[in-house]
Design an enzyme around this catalytic site. Structure first.
Site, PDB file in Angstrom:
ATOM      1  N   LYS A 174     -15.320  23.154  31.045  1.00  0.00           N
ATOM      2  CA  LYS A 174     -15.995  22.132  31.849  1.00  0.00           C
ATOM      3  C   LYS A 174     -17.421  22.287  32.149  1.00  0.00           C
ATOM      4  O   LYS A 174     -17.498  23.380  32.522  1.00  0.00           O
ATOM      5  CB  LYS A 174     -15.042  21.372  32.640  1.00  0.00           C
ATOM      6  CG  LYS A 174     -13.789  20.958  32.664  1.00  0.00           C
ATOM      7  CD  LYS A 174     -13.030  20.543  33.721  1.00  0.00           C
ATOM      8  CE  LYS A 174     -11.593  19.824  33.573  1.00  0.00           C
ATOM      9  NZ  LYS A 174     -11.804  18.795  32.696  1.00  0.00           N
ATOM     10  N   ASP A 217      -9.047  21.518  27.033  1.00  0.00           N
ATOM     11  CA  ASP A 217      -9.091  20.975  28.165  1.00  0.00           C
ATOM     12  C   ASP A 217      -8.144  19.597  28.251  1.00  0.00           C
ATOM     13  O   ASP A 217      -8.094  18.836  29.118  1.00  0.00           O
ATOM     14  CB  ASP A 217     -10.634  20.186  28.350  1.00  0.00           C
ATOM     15  CG  ASP A 217     -10.829  19.731  29.640  1.00  0.00           C
ATOM     16  OD1 ASP A 217     -10.170  20.465  30.674  1.00  0.00           O
ATOM     17  OD2 ASP A 217     -11.841  19.031  29.818  1.00  0.00           O
ATOM     18  N   ARG A 271      -0.970  17.313  29.188  1.00  0.00           N
ATOM     19  CA  ARG A 271       0.045  16.785  28.350  1.00  0.00           C
ATOM     20  C   ARG A 271       1.030  17.889  27.927  1.00  0.00           C
ATOM     21  O   ARG A 271       2.025  17.518  27.347  1.00  0.00           O
ATOM     22  CB  ARG A 271      -0.539  15.808  27.173  1.00  0.00           C
ATOM     23  CG  ARG A 271      -1.372  16.447  26.194  1.00  0.00           C
ATOM     24  CD  ARG A 271      -2.374  15.467  25.771  1.00  0.00           C
ATOM     25  NE  ARG A 271      -3.352  15.095  26.618  1.00  0.00           N
ATOM     26  CZ  ARG A 271      -4.192  14.129  26.133  1.00  0.00           C
ATOM     27  NH1 ARG A 271      -4.214  13.581  24.917  1.00  0.00           N
ATOM     28  NH2 ARG A 271      -5.206  13.748  27.040  1.00  0.00           N
TER      29      ARG A 271
END
Length: 459
Positions: A238, A308, A312
């Site tokens: 990020k 990233d 999930r």
């Protein structure tokens, strides 16, 4: 932090909740009406006024409720008056509907929250006696659960990694006589939680699956919370601006723990299970890579197109475990996608439900608890977007469309034997201060679920 009502006392100062408009002040004594008029008190939302007594003390306090439109725009708005009132103990002296009194009482407690672990944060000194006719124990339990969620989210990752998240869960279990087990590090591979291990293996603090169980009778409810204690993005790193709030990426875990605390404190007659895959998504030589194909606990293979999109993955293994038990209801909560924030902003909790009746009950619970939600669809035509061809599933479909929906569809693939499943794609953070909601970590959807559970599970 303990958020409770003041003990009953005969010396409590009367506090009047007044709606804006019409003859709002007509029920007050003439001297109080004159004082309100002189001071420009119009009962606007959150407005407050102390009426002096002849001896120089406080005769009463007035708090404005505004009108219905104002209250819809700013829930818990009247609670803002707490910070403005002088030190003392107050009791509600005006007659209100139960719903309005309950919202004010809960807002009053929530407005007392301060995150003071690292710096002193003076709390308001005005205290409220529990309003008569309301279930004070329930309101206090809700406020305490919400405060616990906020504390967990607000704590930086240095002090709230997988170890500390497990410790917080253990303390909760001990307080309520719950059982807890943890699968740690390489044992995740031995017990078939490969994606939890893969996501967390690059971190210095070991990944784990935390499993809490409570209750021996009634319907079964399994809560699953995303416990990514910090998310660098992995090898798909990020940018710094996007990493600044990643201590909140365990907001799903914090929220289900807060809800579990409410459920256990209130002694609901159900069998509760809480599953938290707790990891850090870090960068190291053994970090998982874009292009890798992982095999999940369910046996489904997943192509990694973005490291990233890790939440999930850990949720998938936990969902597969939950599904093996076939509980009456599975609920997952996660700070999962930026797409959800683009869709509904920071205040609303988007949710997905496989059962229409559950969705209807949740909407009613949201309205009664001032905890707004909004249903998004498990849109079957988008299933093709999460099927890359080279593997069963794609963890980050290209194109950028319907990101929250495709993430929810991904998770649904791991719940095949439990007909009733709900997923919340929450934000877990209040970007600006609001009445009862200071800037920082915040629970989303928990109060709505708590109010809806009796109808959902026929408690």
């Amino acid at each position: 932090m303990t958020l409770t009502f003041a003990p009953q006392t005969d010396s409590a100062t009367p506090l009047y909740l007044l709606e804006n408009g019409g003859d709002a002040l007509s029920d007050l004594p003439p001297a109080a009406r004159d004082w309100a008029d002189i001071n420009g008190f119009t009962a606007g939302l959150g407005q407050s006024l102390v009426v002096p007594a002849p001896d120089g003390g406080i005769a009463m306090a007035l708090v404005g409720l505004g009108n219905k439109a104002a209250r819809k725009r700013k829930r818990f708005g009247a609670a803002a008056a707490r910070a403005k009132l002088p030190e003392g103990v107050y009791h509600l002296a005006s007659q209100q509907t139960d719903a309005l009194a309950q919202e004010f009482a809960l807002g009053w407690l929530l407005a007392g929250y301060r995150f003071d672990r690292y710096a002193e944060q003076p709390a308001p000194k005005a205290q409220l006696v529990a309003p008569s006719g309301l279930d004070a124990t329930r309101i206090e339990a809700i406020a305490a659960g919400e405060a616990a969620t906020r504390d967990l989210i607000n704590t930086p990752a240095e002090d709230m990694g997988p170890d500390e998240l497990e410790l917080a869960t253990r303390k909760l279990a001990e307080a309520h006589g719950a059982e807890i087990a943890t699968i740690l590090g390489k044992a995740l591979l031995d017990q078939n939680f490969p994606m939890v291990h893969t996501v967390g293996r690059a971190a210095t603090r070991a990944p784990r699956l935390i499993d809490l169980r409570w209750g021996s009778e009634g319907p079964s409810l399994t809560l699953i919370g995303k416990g990514v204690c910090f998310d660098t993005g992995g090898l798909n790193l990020k940018p710094g601006a996007s990493m600044g709030l990643m201590k909140k990426d365990m907001g799903g875990a914090a929220t289900v723990l807060g809800l579990a605390q409410m459920i256990m404190s209130l002694g609901l007659k159900l069998r509760l299970r809480v599953l938290i895959p707790a990891v850090e998504n870090a960068v190291a030589g053994n970090a998982f890579r874009p292009g890798d194909i992982l095999t999940s606990r369910k046996g489904l293979t997943v192509e990694i197109n973005n490291t990233d999109a890790e939440g999930r993955l850990v949720l998938a293994d936990a969902l597969a475990l939950a599904d093996e038990d076939k509980p009456d209801l599975i609920v997952s909560m996660a700070t999962l996608t930026g797409a959800a924030r683009v869709a509904v902003g920071p205040d609303l909790s988007p949710f997905y439900a496989t059962n229409t009746e559950d969705a209807d009950a949740l909407r009613k619970g949201a309205a009664s608890s001032a905890d707004p939600v909004w249903e998004l669809p498990f849109w079957d035509p988008y299933e093709a977007m999460i099927e890359p061809g080279i593997a069963d599933l794609d963890n980050a479909p290209k194109g950028g469309f319907a990101g929250s929906i495709t993430a929810a569809l991904f998770l649904r693939r791991f719940v095949t034997d439990t007909p009733r499943y709900m997923h919340f794609d929450i934000y877990g953070w209040n970007p600006t201060a609001a009445p009862g909601r200071p800037k920082g970590g915040v629970g989303m959807g928990a109060r709505a679920l708590l109010d809806a559970l009796p109808e959902m599970l026929e408690l």
